[in-house]
Design an enzyme around this catalytic site. Structure first.
Site, PDB file in Angstrom:
ATOM      1  N   LYS A  93       0.862  -1.197   0.000  1.00 18.99           N
ATOM      2  CA  LYS A  93       0.000   0.000   0.000  1.00 18.99           C
ATOM      3  C   LYS A  93       0.901   1.251   0.000  1.00 18.99           C
ATOM      4  O   LYS A  93       0.667   2.189  -0.753  1.00 18.99           O
ATOM      5  CB  LYS A  93      -0.870   0.019   1.241  1.00 18.99           C
ATOM      6  CG  LYS A  93      -1.506   1.360   1.568  1.00 18.99           C
ATOM      7  CD  LYS A  93      -2.379   1.335   2.807  1.00 18.99           C
ATOM      8  CE  LYS A  93      -1.647   1.492   4.087  1.00 18.99           C
ATOM      9  NZ  LYS A  93      -1.328   2.871   4.479  1.00 18.99           N
ATOM     10  N   ASN A  94       1.926   1.244   0.848  1.00 20.95           N
ATOM     11  CA  ASN A  94       2.683   2.480   1.079  1.00 20.95           C
ATOM     12  C   ASN A  94       3.686   2.812  -0.016  1.00 20.95           C
ATOM     13  O   ASN A  94       4.274   3.892   0.018  1.00 20.95           O
ATOM     14  CB  ASN A  94       3.353   2.443   2.448  1.00 20.95           C
ATOM     15  CG  ASN A  94       2.309   2.580   3.556  1.00 20.95           C
ATOM     16  OD1 ASN A  94       1.144   2.896   3.282  1.00 20.95           O
ATOM     17  ND2 ASN A  94       2.709   2.299   4.774  1.00 20.95           N
ATOM     18  N   CYS A 115      -5.235  12.566  13.041  1.00 17.66           N
ATOM     19  CA  CYS A 115      -4.925  11.143  12.947  1.00 17.66           C
ATOM     20  C   CYS A 115      -5.164  10.528  14.326  1.00 17.66           C
ATOM     21  O   CYS A 115      -4.983  11.169  15.350  1.00 17.66           O
ATOM     22  CB  CYS A 115      -3.471  10.959  12.536  1.00 17.66           C
ATOM     23  SG  CYS A 115      -3.054   9.214  12.461  1.00 17.66           S
ATOM     24  N   ARG A 175       0.384  14.472  13.197  1.00 19.47           N
ATOM     25  CA  ARG A 175       1.173  14.081  12.021  1.00 19.47           C
ATOM     26  C   ARG A 175       1.309  15.323  11.142  1.00 19.47           C
ATOM     27  O   ARG A 175       0.577  15.531  10.204  1.00 19.47           O
ATOM     28  CB  ARG A 175       0.505  12.914  11.290  1.00 19.47           C
ATOM     29  CG  ARG A 175       0.543  11.641  12.121  1.00 19.47           C
ATOM     30  CD  ARG A 175      -0.183  10.496  11.456  1.00 19.47           C
ATOM     31  NE  ARG A 175       0.576   9.972  10.321  1.00 19.47           N
ATOM     32  CZ  ARG A 175       0.107   9.004   9.525  1.00 19.47           C
ATOM     33  NH1 ARG A 175      -1.122   8.547   9.725  1.00 19.47           N
ATOM     34  NH2 ARG A 175       0.812   8.538   8.520  1.00 19.47           N
ATOM     35  N   ILE A 208       2.845  18.337   8.588  1.00 20.92           N
ATOM     36  CA  ILE A 208       3.358  18.263   7.208  1.00 20.92           C
ATOM     37  C   ILE A 208       4.382  19.364   6.960  1.00 20.92           C
ATOM     38  O   ILE A 208       4.684  19.699   5.817  1.00 20.92           O
ATOM     39  CB  ILE A 208       2.205  18.387   6.176  1.00 20.92           C
ATOM     40  CG1 ILE A 208       1.419  19.692   6.402  1.00 20.92           C
ATOM     41  CG2 ILE A 208       1.301  17.179   6.203  1.00 20.92           C
ATOM     42  CD1 ILE A 208       0.604  20.101   5.206  1.00 20.92           C
ATOM     43  N   ASP A 221       4.958   0.554  11.933  1.00 21.81           N
ATOM     44  CA  ASP A 221       3.711  -0.064  11.454  1.00 21.81           C
ATOM     45  C   ASP A 221       3.559  -1.515  11.888  1.00 21.81           C
ATOM     46  O   ASP A 221       2.515  -2.116  11.647  1.00 21.81           O
ATOM     47  CB  ASP A 221       3.626   0.021   9.931  1.00 21.81           C
ATOM     48  CG  ASP A 221       3.450   1.441   9.469  1.00 21.81           C
ATOM     49  OD1 ASP A 221       3.601   1.700   8.259  1.00 21.81           O
ATOM     50  OD2 ASP A 221       3.174   2.310  10.315  1.00 21.81           O
ATOM     51  N   ARG A 261      -8.478  -0.455   5.032  1.00 20.46           N
ATOM     52  CA  ARG A 261      -7.637   0.570   4.388  1.00 20.46           C
ATOM     53  C   ARG A 261      -6.300  -0.006   3.974  1.00 20.46           C
ATOM     54  O   ARG A 261      -5.670   0.476   3.037  1.00 20.46           O
ATOM     55  CB  ARG A 261      -7.371   1.729   5.369  1.00 20.46           C
ATOM     56  CG  ARG A 261      -8.593   2.512   5.735  1.00 20.46           C
ATOM     57  CD  ARG A 261      -8.217   3.749   6.514  1.00 20.46           C
ATOM     58  NE  ARG A 261      -7.235   4.558   5.779  1.00 20.46           N
ATOM     59  CZ  ARG A 261      -6.786   5.741   6.189  1.00 20.46           C
ATOM     60  NH1 ARG A 261      -7.187   6.220   7.352  1.00 20.46           N
ATOM     61  NH2 ARG A 261      -5.923   6.425   5.480  1.00 20.46           N
TER      62      ARG A 261
HETATM   63  C1  EPZ Z   1       4.280   6.857   6.285  1.00 18.47           C
HETATM   64  O1  EPZ Z   1       3.517   7.909   6.842  1.00 18.47           O
HETATM   65  C2  EPZ Z   1       3.355   5.659   6.261  1.00 18.47           C
HETATM   66  N1  EPZ Z   1       2.182   5.948   5.443  1.00 18.47           N
HETATM   67  C3  EPZ Z   1       2.907   5.301   7.673  1.00 18.47           C
HETATM   68  O2  EPZ Z   1       2.154   4.097   7.584  1.00 18.47           O
HETATM   69  C4  EPZ Z   1       4.138   5.024   8.529  1.00 18.47           C
HETATM   70  O3  EPZ Z   1       3.728   4.793   9.857  1.00 18.47           O
HETATM   71  C5  EPZ Z   1       5.085   6.237   8.484  1.00 18.47           C
HETATM   72  O4  EPZ Z   1       5.420   6.546   7.106  1.00 18.47           O
HETATM   73  C6  EPZ Z   1       6.385   5.973   9.230  1.00 18.47           C
HETATM   74  O5  EPZ Z   1       7.041   4.877   8.665  1.00 18.47           O
HETATM   75  C7  EPZ Z   1       2.313   5.905   4.105  1.00 18.47           C
HETATM   76  O6  EPZ Z   1       3.376   5.630   3.585  1.00 18.47           O
HETATM   77  C8  EPZ Z   1       1.065   6.198   3.311  1.00 18.47           C
HETATM   78  P1  EPZ Z   1       6.502  10.151   8.170  1.00 18.47           P
HETATM   79  P2  EPZ Z   1       4.109   9.423   6.804  1.00 18.47           P
HETATM   80  O7  EPZ Z   1       6.411  11.432   7.435  1.00 18.47           O
HETATM   81  O8  EPZ Z   1       4.856   9.633   5.553  1.00 18.47           O
HETATM   82  C9  EPZ Z   1       7.116  13.378  11.560  1.00 18.47           C
HETATM   83  C10 EPZ Z   1       0.340   2.674   7.882  1.00 18.47           C
HETATM   84  O9  EPZ Z   1      -0.010   2.117   8.920  1.00 18.47           O
HETATM   85  N2  EPZ Z   1       6.836  14.357  10.514  1.00 18.47           N
HETATM   86  O10 EPZ Z   1       7.602   9.193   7.833  1.00 18.47           O
HETATM   87  O11 EPZ Z   1       3.000  10.349   7.140  1.00 18.47           O
HETATM   88  C11 EPZ Z   1       5.881  12.578  11.926  1.00 18.47           C
HETATM   89  O12 EPZ Z   1       5.118  13.262  12.894  1.00 18.47           O
HETATM   90  C12 EPZ Z   1       0.765   4.131   7.919  1.00 18.47           C
HETATM   91  O13 EPZ Z   1       0.420   2.118   6.754  1.00 18.47           O
HETATM   92  C13 EPZ Z   1       7.006  15.702  10.788  1.00 18.47           C
HETATM   93  O14 EPZ Z   1       7.372  16.096  11.893  1.00 18.47           O
HETATM   94  O15 EPZ Z   1       5.122   9.372   8.036  1.00 18.47           O
HETATM   95  C14 EPZ Z   1       6.470  11.299  12.469  1.00 18.47           C
HETATM   96  O16 EPZ Z   1       6.834  11.475  13.820  1.00 18.47           O
HETATM   97  C15 EPZ Z   1       0.478   4.768   9.274  1.00 18.47           C
HETATM   98  N3  EPZ Z   1       6.741  16.626   9.814  1.00 18.47           N
HETATM   99  C16 EPZ Z   1       7.751  11.122  11.646  1.00 18.47           C
HETATM  100  O17 EPZ Z   1       8.021  12.404  11.050  1.00 18.47           O
HETATM  101  C17 EPZ Z   1       6.348  16.236   8.549  1.00 18.47           C
HETATM  102  O18 EPZ Z   1       6.156  17.119   7.678  1.00 18.47           O
HETATM  103  C18 EPZ Z   1       7.634  10.102  10.526  1.00 18.47           C
HETATM  104  O19 EPZ Z   1       6.513  10.454   9.733  1.00 18.47           O
HETATM  105  C19 EPZ Z   1       6.192  14.855   8.291  1.00 18.47           C
HETATM  106  C20 EPZ Z   1       6.446  13.935   9.282  1.00 18.47           C
END
Ligand code: EPZ
Length: 423
Positions: free
Chosen positions: A22-23, A117, A122, A124, A307, A399
């Site tokens: 999915k990811n 969430c 979370r 951006i 995850d 999902r």
């Molecule tokens: C991806 O989410 C995955 N989703 C998540 O899987 C997964 O848990 C996550 O990566 C971590 O591996 C998809 O790929 C669709 P991040 P993402 O940006 O990209 C912080 C599942 O269960 N952060 O790597 O949103 C954030 O708060 C889902 O399949 C910022 O601070 O995660 C977190 O602590 C759930 N600012 C860390 O980085 C930002 O702009 C990692 O988040 C972005 C993130």
């Protein structure tokens, strides 16, 4: 609404094939926005709610998509709209993935801010930082990200992420491939899903060095081609299926996988006493008589993935001792714990650590899913609980898991999906 009714106590055995990831599907689908030429054919795309949601978003932007089996055809030639509406973005935060490609191709994008969430903040900010580094002007107005490029085209930059972010790395990659000059990214996410996105973009005609590492170099180009591509396997679904074998005392083989991408998870299964055998594209796990308590700390790849944290906690409720589970990615990702405790588990939360006291016999009851991986942990607990467990609100599960009850029933589980009404 659907629930899963699970009869516990059955050992799993047999073979199953992993679905596509999915990811990695989501950024790949977003990347099709980068090319206005021809039709993409994407294989091994899982038939999941999140994929449907994302293709709806692309259709809204003007792309033409057809999904048959696990093959998704996309043509982005007629994409004109540059607005990703709240109604679609709120369904799935990964919709933010359209920001980079829309900016890169059209010089403008209007994307709704993602909703909240279930397991904590979370943000951006890293996505927006990367776009600004590449020359975009970003404002937030009435809940929307307004992004534009004063100079008309993104320009190369050095992007140094203070935190490893899968999504922000994906967005930066998809913007940089059409920027002028060579962009470098430090502390990039090295998850296999990002490696797969790099391979996809290279196949489209991009020049990217450092694929699979945390240091990436992207030479911008003027145009990218539509291609045929086969997606990588889903390592989290695979880990969840292996945990189902481990928690029920069974033995299964998962085919269609790349064990190399699961080293940290397989190592923990071995520490817990499981026998793990791998070939080039399969993993066989045999559960021990008794599971050993095994601590994990969830961190960015190649460490143990966040995850898989909820699923690991469910498994450790059956281990002969106490396990400590820490999540360094999402400190509050513990919504599954109260529901596991309602099944009879004995789990405490101290700051960002869960302390799992095992072994605890579980007994079936009704439990409520709160998010995708939490619902997976409840299904795992239901497989080992005495009696019947009803996992409610399985739309969370749908999902991210393709036909999960069918796969588990093929391995010997007894799970029935039923409709129900909530008061
Ligand atoms: C991806 O989410 C995955 N989703 C998540 O899987 C997964 O848990 C996550 O990566 C971590 O591996 C998809 O790929 C669709 P991040 P993402 O940006 O990209 C912080 C599942 O269960 N952060 O790597 O949103 C954030 O708060 C889902 O399949 C910022 O601070 O995660 C977190 O602590 C759930 N600012 C860390 O980085 C930002 O702009 C990692 O988040 C972005 C993130």
């Amino acid at each position: 609404m659907d629930k899963l009714v699970i009869k516990g106590g059955r050992q799993l055995s047999g073979c199953v094939t992993a679905s596509g990831s999915k990811n990695s599907s989501l950024p790949i689908i977003a990347a099709t926005l980068l090319s206005g030429q021809g039709t993409f054919t994407l294989h091994r795309i899982p038939a999941l709610k999140d994929i449907t949601t994302f293709t709806q978003l692309l259709n809204h932007l003007g792309a033409v998509t057809t999904f048959s089996g696990n093959t998704l055809n996309i043509s982005s030639q007629n994409v004109e709209s540059i607005q990703a509406p709240y109604e679609l973005v709120k369904k799935m935060r990964a919709s933010i993935y359209v920001l980079g490609p829309m900016l890169a191709r059209f010089g403008h994008a209007r994307v709704s801010l993602p909703g909240g969430c279930a397991f904590g903040p979370r943000p951006i900010d890293l996505h927006l930082m990367a776009m600004e580094k590449l020359g975009a002007t970003i404002t937030i107005e009435t809940g929307f990200i307004e992004a534009s490029i004063p100079g008309g085209k993104l320009r190369a930059a050095h992007i140094d992420f203070p935190v490893s972010s899968v999504g922000a790395t994906g967005n930066a990659l998809m913007a940089a491939v059409l920027a002028e000059g060579t962009t470098t990214i430090s502390n990039a996410a090295a998850e296999p899903e990002i490696e797969t996105l790099c391979k996809f973009l290279i196949a489209m005609g991009a020049t990217i060095r450092g694929t699979g590492t945390t240091e990436l170099e992207i030479e911008g180009t003027n145009s990218l081609n539509a291609i045929e591509f086969s997606n990588v396997f889903d390592r989290i679904e695979t880990g969840t299926l292996l945990a189902a074998a481990a928690i029920t005392g069974g033995e299964i083989t998962v085919n269609g996988v790349e064990p190399e991408q699961m080293k940290a998870v397989l190592k923990k299964f071995v520490h817990a006493g499981c026998s793990v055998k791998t070939t080039e594209n399969s993993i066989t796990l045999k559960s021990p008589e008794k599971l050993f308590p095994t601590d994990i700390t969830a961190k960015p790849y190649p460490s143990f993935p966040t995850d898989m944290q909820a699923q690991w906690i469910a498994l450790m409720t059956q281990a002969e001792g106490t396990s400590h589970i820490t999540d360094k990615v999402y400190h509050e990702r513990f919504n599954h714990i109260p529901e596991l405790n309602r099944l009879g588990a004995h789990i405490e939360i101290l700051k960002n650590q869960a302390i799992v006291h095992g072994p605890q016999p579980l007994s079936g009851t009704k439990v409520m899913s709160t998010d995708l991986r939490a619902s997976a942990s409840l299904v795992l607990a239901g497989l080992v609980a005495e009696g019947t467990t009803e996992v409610l609100r399985v739309y969370h599960l749908d999902r991210g898991y393709e036909q999960i009850e069918m796969k588990l029933n093929c391995l010997g589980a007894s799970i029935v999906r039923e409709k129900y009404n909530e008061f």
